[in-house]
Design an enzyme around this catalytic site. Structure first.
Site, PDB file in Angstrom:
ATOM      1  CG  HIS A 221     125.142  23.695   4.813  1.00  0.00           C
ATOM      2  ND1 HIS A 221     124.676  22.416   4.915  1.00  0.00           N
ATOM      3  CD2 HIS A 221     126.716  23.542   4.646  1.00  0.00           C
ATOM      4  CE1 HIS A 221     125.444  21.468   4.764  1.00  0.00           C
ATOM      5  NE2 HIS A 221     126.778  22.130   4.574  1.00  0.00           N
TER       6      HIS A 221
ATOM      7  CD  GLU B  55     130.429  25.684   4.692  1.00  0.00           C
ATOM      8  OE1 GLU B  55     131.014  25.018   3.962  1.00  0.00           O
ATOM      9  OE2 GLU B  55     129.707  25.469   5.618  1.00  0.00           O
ATOM     10  CG  HIS B  56     128.728  23.372   0.430  1.00  0.00           C
ATOM     11  ND1 HIS B  56     128.878  21.985  -0.064  1.00  0.00           N
ATOM     12  CD2 HIS B  56     128.657  23.249   1.776  1.00  0.00           C
ATOM     13  CE1 HIS B  56     129.182  21.353   1.176  1.00  0.00           C
ATOM     14  NE2 HIS B  56     128.454  22.151   2.034  1.00  0.00           N
TER      15      HIS B  56
ATOM     16  CD  GLU C 180     127.227  18.672   4.272  1.00  0.00           C
ATOM     17  OE1 GLU C 180     127.321  19.316   3.572  1.00  0.00           O
ATOM     18  OE2 GLU C 180     127.826  19.035   5.376  1.00  0.00           O
TER      19      GLU C 180
END
Ligand SMILES: [Zn+2]
Length: 994
Positions: free
Chosen positions: A114, A117-118, A215
């Site tokens: 994740h 991905e950012h 998040e």
């Protein structure tokens, strides 16, 4: 009362066929595959001279298959040098899609896939400036741009209708995934870091920060997210699904920058990639660009490991999960969830997946399903647990069933009902008409055109393609329906046997019981605190100075107005100056105005109507939202609610009733309030669909108190889930509620006020009075004089509210979650005002140039921005934000920033592109003319708005900022989030506990 005649006339309404051609003449996007009806037409868009076995640009064509059901041709290719897999879908659709995906199988819960991905979106070799991805949002006309991390894959999709834009985005996306910079500062910003509480003072204590860290803290504050995670990790524990791919906040703090870079090198390689393109642009151009600029320079490596099937258990297992207390529980004693989850088939068995999808729908969908009847209707809980249903994302598909909002003493009762229901179904099977209804809904879904067809296809195919299935095989839906019918015909016990096999005899099942824990939040805080202490203790003074210095570097980087010059961009001249005009007819049928749009709807008729409710007494208006929720779910005519639901499912795509509230485009003080209703059906079912509406309008059955109780209890459960999921919408609705009459009504009808009202009704356990109100509403509202209608089909087939105005309203809704949703709203301008266009551009420029960097990058929130809407409001918001009052100050600083106008023409152009992305999004045939029908904005007014947007100047922006935002006469601020010392002490804050 005249309805029979009206619906009879609607059903026989014919439009001259000559209209069709004219209509295509003006429609730029006639795209929406008219071809689906002409079976002999082969879709050759952009793939004319390809043949199987031949080579193009380093790719070899493996297969070319036509899928008539969906009017498309699928081309499979393989990149010879690297082994990259490629699927192209040629289809007469201008909304072209690109997606590249990688199998990513993390072995821990640090959130590495994740965070990667950012970070790949933060800067790349060819586009080294900071954050090209977010910068491109303002330089493109994309209809979609995003990136997503799944449990075992990561995908990067976008869509655009403009070919120059498509090429620009392709270049930015490919450079990002194959040549990201992955700088340490990017890792610190997006992943996690230690930072002084006051980042400018080394004396202040250290704390954890980071976009993904926050998040995920926000994600886990949503109890249903937590439940879903625990169930998957425990049902399929032995490989990658045993971890949390998004990142478990305390585990995120273990991740290092080096691990992130290693993960990229291993997984983001062409040999582990899947490319997808869709639409009417030429395939060869895509291939050439991808090969020449990227794939050509890579060597083949071994793709990332395959995910094995979970070894089957011989014994069921059970877990207990703790959760945060639910502030919206109508009964604090009833906050337990109990679910049972089963591992089913291999995802690569596509036909079995199809059968299990049908089985899942038969078991749980609608009031005629056995679980609805046995589990929901006794009102033991507040509805299905949100994890309920069939899921085909993982290598082993799964099915989960359970209830939320039950008493802890009812756990065994619920588990007993689940067991006995499966046994009952294995004995009795499903009624033939239920099976027909589900097959009908599949037929309808295949024909229903949406504007994001190519994008949803990419998302749907990814999980199975990722595990090695042939994605084209999955597109042959009608042949699977035929095989299914054949199986049923040959063996009447076909489905009963499946139920026995997958549920009764299946020992690979997990019971999960989730219970609230008063200490839940404190424990999490403690855990974070002790990790922080341990990390701080191991730091020398020198380390601390290094950390401080690193953060200064980060702040300097974030403050740097970086050059975007190297990024590709569109010019305003790339925007079409012609707005599409939709050809509409208006006829009167028995006094009811009917708007007709002839469109290539693929054999489906779309029906919309609006009922004016302005004559309804105030005391009844308050119950309109509940009336709309229940109107099509209580029964009508001779049918009880089960029979009605059966008919609706069998003949239509669903009947919907919802609140309708539109400001007059010319003034925010005038508005139309009413009920919007709509439905669609296959042309052959048109008479039945109108028959159903006729029954609802003439003979609504509002008698079953028990039924209403079930609906209300389920609604309370759903509303509670949506508040923790999208709190910023509730914060914005509330912050604006004192500013215009419509905003006030919106708060009453869908805001926090509404949630509290529904909860209060549920708490009384009295449903008779509500039923009576609904009776009255039906009498007043379901009257022909109040109605107007619209049909999209093919040719062959005020003062009252302003009294609530207050100058300033500041509210803090206290919720026990670790992050905030904040909003500030001030009055703006209505659609037809010449100030509306500059306000829209201003919102865009403030969002990208000030609010996003301040709130997300520096503040560590998941998102933040500003929006000017035709509701006549200008809103600021933040989403999953560790800060609250500081962010409200940031909103004020944004105004000061905008007044200085310290930005260039390029920034203004980008903000305009950002607005055009939204307003020029494609409209499917079913939606043509709806801007006029629902919002009263004509094509001429829309065209004028587009011109005004293009013409906006810097002076306009400063002027509207001064006039509307500088010192607004009234404004509203709302925070939804954890308790806060300042708001509690400051009497100007209205603090509300749920
Ligand atoms: Zn994320």
């Amino acid at each position: 009362m005249g309805y029979s005649h009206l619906f009879n006339s609607l059903r026989s309404l014919k439009v001259p066929t000559t209209r069709l051609h004219k209509c295509f003449g003006v429609t730029k996007r006639a795209a929406y595959s008219v071809l689906a009806n002409t079976s002999e037409a082969r879709v050759h868009v952009g793939i004319n001279d390809l043949s199987v076995g031949s080579e193009y640009e380093g790719f070899q064509v493996k297969s070319i298959q036509e899928v008539q059901d969906l009017a498309l041709t699928a081309v499979r290719l393989s990149h010879l040098k690297t082994g990259a897999d490629y699927l192209h879908i040629a289809r007469e659709d201008s909304n072209n899609v690109f997606c590249v995906g990688f199998r990513t199988t993390p072995k821990d819960s640090t959130g590495v896939s994740h965070i990667l991905e950012h970070t790949v979106l933060c800067g790349s070799k060819q586009y080294p400036g900071r954050d090209p991805f977010f910068k491109m949002l303002n330089r493109s006309l994309s209809t979609f741009m995003n990136a997503m991390t799944g449990p075992d894959y990561t995908i990067y999709p976008f869509s655009s209708q403009n070919s120059k834009d498509f090429k620009n985005l392709l270049s930015v996306y490919l450079d990002a995934v194959f040549y990201p910079q992955l700088r340490e500062l990017d890792f610190l910003q997006e992943g996690w870091r230690l930072e002084n509480e006051n980042p400018l003072s080394q004396e202040t204590p250290l704390q954890f920060k980071g976009v993904v860290f926050n998040e995920m803290k926000g994600a886990f504050s949503d109890a249903s997210y937590g439940l879903n995670q625990h169930v998957m990790r425990n049902l399929l524990p032995s490989h990658t699904y045993g971890n949390c791919s998004g990142g478990d906040p305390p585990k995120i703090l273990d991740l290092t920058w080096q691990q992130l870079k290693d993960f990229h090198a291993k997984h983001y390689h062409p040999s582990n990639s899947r490319f997808y393109t869709y639409g009417n642009m030429p395939l060869k151009e895509h291939l050439q660009f991808i090969n020449q600029n990227y794939l050509k320079s890579f060597e083949k490596i071994a793709p990332s490991e395959e995910v094995p099937n979970e070894k089957r258990w011989s014994q069921p297992r059970r877990i207990n999960i703790e959760a945060r207390e639910d502030p919206f529980a109508t009964n604090p004693e009833k906050q337990t969830s109990a679910v049972v989850s089963y591992a089913l088939s291999d995802i690569n068995d596509l036909y079995e997946t199809f059968v299990l999808q049908i089985l899942g729908e038969l078991l749980t969908g609608g009031p005629n399903s056995p679980f609805y009847h046995n589990l929901l209707e006794p009102n033991i809980g507040t509805g299905y647990s949100p994890v309920t249903g069939f899921d085909s994302h993982t290598k082993d598909t799964t099915f989960t069933i359970g209830l939320q909002g039950i008493h802890s003493k009812d756990v065994d009762k619920v588990l007993g009902i689940i067991r006995s229901t499966f046994e009952e179904v294995a004995r009795t099977g499903f009624p033939a008409e239920r099976i027909e209804a589900v097959l009908h809904s599949i037929e309808l879904a295949v024909k229903h055109q949406t504007s994001n067809f190519g994008l949803s296809m990419a998302m749907n195919l990814t999980p199975l393609w990722n595990h090695g299935s042939d994605p084209v095989e999955a597109l042959y839906i009608n042949s699977k329906v035929e095989k299914f019918r054949q199986n049923l015909h040959e063996n009447p016990d076909y489905l009963k046997n499946k139920v026995r096999q997958y549920f009764i005899d299946n020992t690979h099942q997990l019971v999960a019981v989730m219970q609230p824990d008063k200490e839940f939040e404190t424990k999490l805080e403690q855990e974070e605190k002790s990790i922080l202490e341990a990390k701080c203790q191991s730091l020398s003074e020198e380390d601390k100075t290094l950390i401080f210095a690193k953060n200064q570097e980060l702040i300097a980087m974030q403050n740097n107005v970086n050059d975007t010059e190297c990024l590709p961009t569109l010019q305003l001249s790339d925007i079409s100056t012609q707005a599409e005009r939709v050809q509409l007819d208006t006829v009167k049928l028995l006094g009811v105005p009917v708007q007709v749009a002839v469109q290539p709807t693929n054999g489906i008729t779309y029906f919309h109507g609006v009922l004016n409710t302005s004559g309804l007494p105030e005391k009844l208006k308050i119950h309109l939202p509940l009336f709309c929720m229940a109107a099509t779910k209580m029964g009508a005519g001779d049918m009880d609610y089960r029979q009605l639901d059966q008919q609706i499912e069998h003949k239509t795509g669903g009947l919907s009733f919802g609140l309708h509230l539109t400001e007059g485009p010319g003034s925010v003080q005038s508005y139309e309030q009413g009920i919007a209703f709509s439905s669609h059906c296959l042309d052959r079912n048109l008479p039945d669909m109108f028959q159903l509406w006729q029954s609802i309008f003439n003979r609504l059955r509002l008698v079953d108190e028990n039924r209403l109780e079930t609906l209300i209890r389920n609604l309370v459960g759903d509303l509670g889930n949506s508040l923790t999921h999208s709190g910023h919408h509730f914060a914005m609705t509330h912050a604006g509620s004192s500013l215009t009459p419509t905003a006030h009504l919106k708060e009453l009808d869908e805001g926090v006020t509404y949630i509290r009202r529904v909860k209060a009704i549920a708490e009384t356990n009295q449903f008779e009075p509500l039923l009576e109100c609904m009776h009255e509403i039906a009498k007043h509202v379901l009257v022909k004089n109040n109605m107007r209608c619209a049909l999209n089909m093919t040719a062959d087939s005020q003062e009252e509210a302003t009294k609530h105005l207050e100058a300033v309203q500041r509210t803090h809704y206290v919720l026990p979650v670790p992050v905030n949703f904040t909003s500030k709203v001030v009055p703006g301008a209505p659609y037809l005002s010449s100030d509306f266009a500059p306000l829209r551009v201003l919102a865009g420029i403030m969002s990208s140039k000030f609010l996003h960097p301040e709130i997300r990058e520096k503040g560590g929130a998941y998102g933040g921005g500003a929006a000017a809407s035709a509701t006549g409001l200008f809103s600021f918001y933040s989403y999953r934000d560790p800060k609250s009052l500081e962010t409200v100050d940031t909103f004020d600083r944004a105004v000061e920033w905008a007044l200085k106008a310290n930005y260039n023409e390029e920034a203004i152009k980008e903000a305009k592109l950002r607005v055009f992305q939204k307003i020029d999004a494609p409209t499917p045939p079913s939606g043509k003319g709806m801007r006029l029908f629902l919002s009263h904005i004509s094509d001429e007014q829309f065209a004028a708005q587009r011109q005004q947007l293009i013409d906006v100047t810097k002076d306009d922006l400063v002027r509207v900022c001064q006039d509307y935002l500088r010192q607004p006469a009234v404004h509203g601020v709302t925070i939804i989030g954890p308790p806060n010392d300042i708001t509690t002490r400051d009497p100007s804050w209205n603090v509300e506990f749920s």
